[in-house]
Scaffold this motif. Structure first.
Motif, mmCIF file in Angstrom:
data_model
loop_
_atom_site.group_PDB
_atom_site.id
_atom_site.type_symbol
_atom_site.label_atom_id
_atom_site.label_comp_id
_atom_site.label_asym_id
_atom_site.label_seq_id
_atom_site.Cartn_x
_atom_site.Cartn_y
_atom_site.Cartn_z
ATOM 1 N N ASN A 11 0.844 -1.190 0.000
ATOM 2 C CA ASN A 11 0.000 0.000 0.000
ATOM 3 C C ASN A 11 0.879 1.239 0.000
ATOM 4 O OD1 ASN A 11 -2.426 -1.403 0.131
ATOM 5 N ND2 ASN A 11 -2.394 -1.488 2.353
ATOM 6 N N ILE A 12 0.514 2.206 -0.858
ATOM 7 C CA ILE A 12 1.190 3.496 -0.885
ATOM 8 C C ILE A 12 0.134 4.582 -0.886
ATOM 9 C CG2 ILE A 12 3.196 2.574 -2.125
ATOM 10 C CD1 ILE A 12 2.120 4.034 -4.642
ATOM 11 N N SER A 13 0.543 5.797 -0.605
ATOM 12 C CA SER A 13 -0.355 6.932 -0.649
ATOM 13 C C SER A 13 0.073 7.826 -1.804
ATOM 14 C CB SER A 13 -0.281 7.705 0.665
ATOM 15 O OG SER A 13 -1.071 8.864 0.599
ATOM 16 N N VAL A 14 -0.891 8.232 -2.621
ATOM 17 C CA VAL A 14 -0.609 9.068 -3.778
ATOM 18 C C VAL A 14 -1.547 10.261 -3.737
ATOM 19 C CG1 VAL A 14 -0.602 9.166 -6.300
ATOM 20 C CG2 VAL A 14 0.085 7.070 -5.140
ATOM 21 N N SER A 15 -1.007 11.458 -3.939
ATOM 22 C CA SER A 15 -1.830 12.663 -4.019
ATOM 23 C C SER A 15 -2.037 13.016 -5.484
ATOM 24 C CB SER A 15 -1.132 13.821 -3.309
ATOM 25 O OG SER A 15 -0.986 13.520 -1.944
ATOM 26 N N MET A 16 -3.297 13.296 -5.824
ATOM 27 C CA MET A 16 -3.643 13.642 -7.201
ATOM 28 C C MET A 16 -4.666 14.762 -7.173
ATOM 29 S SD MET A 16 -4.128 9.776 -8.734
ATOM 30 C CE MET A 16 -4.607 10.341 -10.336
ATOM 31 N N PRO A 17 -4.712 15.548 -8.239
ATOM 32 C CA PRO A 17 -5.769 16.568 -8.329
ATOM 33 C C PRO A 17 -7.149 15.903 -8.299
ATOM 34 C CG PRO A 17 -4.062 16.962 -9.973
ATOM 35 C CD PRO A 17 -3.780 15.624 -9.362
ATOM 36 N N SER A 18 -8.089 16.543 -7.631
ATOM 37 C CA SER A 18 -9.432 15.977 -7.449
ATOM 38 C C SER A 18 -10.098 15.586 -8.759
ATOM 39 C CB SER A 18 -10.332 16.970 -6.702
ATOM 40 O OG SER A 18 -9.822 17.188 -5.415
ATOM 41 N N GLU A 19 -9.940 16.422 -9.802
ATOM 42 C CA GLU A 19 -10.603 16.101 -11.067
ATOM 43 C C GLU A 19 -10.040 14.822 -11.687
ATOM 44 O OE1 GLU A 19 -7.302 19.016 -12.114
ATOM 45 O OE2 GLU A 19 -8.852 18.928 -10.583
ATOM 46 N N LEU A 20 -8.749 14.546 -11.457
ATOM 47 C CA LEU A 20 -8.168 13.296 -11.951
ATOM 48 C C LEU A 20 -8.698 12.104 -11.172
ATOM 49 C CD1 LEU A 20 -4.404 14.076 -12.655
ATOM 50 C CD2 LEU A 20 -6.266 13.740 -14.287
ATOM 51 N N VAL A 21 -8.870 12.272 -9.876
ATOM 52 C CA VAL A 21 -9.389 11.170 -9.054
ATOM 53 C C VAL A 21 -10.796 10.795 -9.511
ATOM 54 C CG1 VAL A 21 -10.043 10.448 -6.724
ATOM 55 C CG2 VAL A 21 -7.934 11.736 -7.073
#
Length: 91
Positions: A11-21
């Motif tokens: 498991n890893i944590s990834v931050s992405m722009p909301s619109e991409l999510v």
């Protein structure tokens, strides 16, 4: 780490722009977000490796000619590349 059919996972944590999510969740569907991202990373790693091979070749032999690019495209995909050298951008 967890073991599943595909092998060991982490498991890893990834931050992405909301619109991409939002788009990712919609696109991933039943496959799931993790599987979709894993495949995207596999693809990007392959493209990075290809770019490294091309850069090493060009450092030794000079820039690839349009004919070399077209021949590689035919060998990989079995058809003619689109005009404008689009096959070059993939590397």
């Amino acid at each position: 780490m967890k073991t599943n059919r595909a092998g060991t996972t982490e498991n890893i944590s990834v931050s992405m722009p909301s619109e991409l999510v939002g788009a990712l969740r919609e696109r991933a569907g039943r496959r799931g977000v993790s599987a979709y991202i894993a495949e995207a990373v596999r693809h990007q790693l392959a493209m990075d490796g290809l770019a490294e091979i091309v850069a090493a070749h060009e450092a030794e032999h000079g820039a690839l000619t349009e004919q070399e690019i077209e021949a590689a495209h035919r060998e990989l995909f079995g058809d003619e590349p689109q005009s404008g050298g689009a096959g070059r951008d993939a590397a």
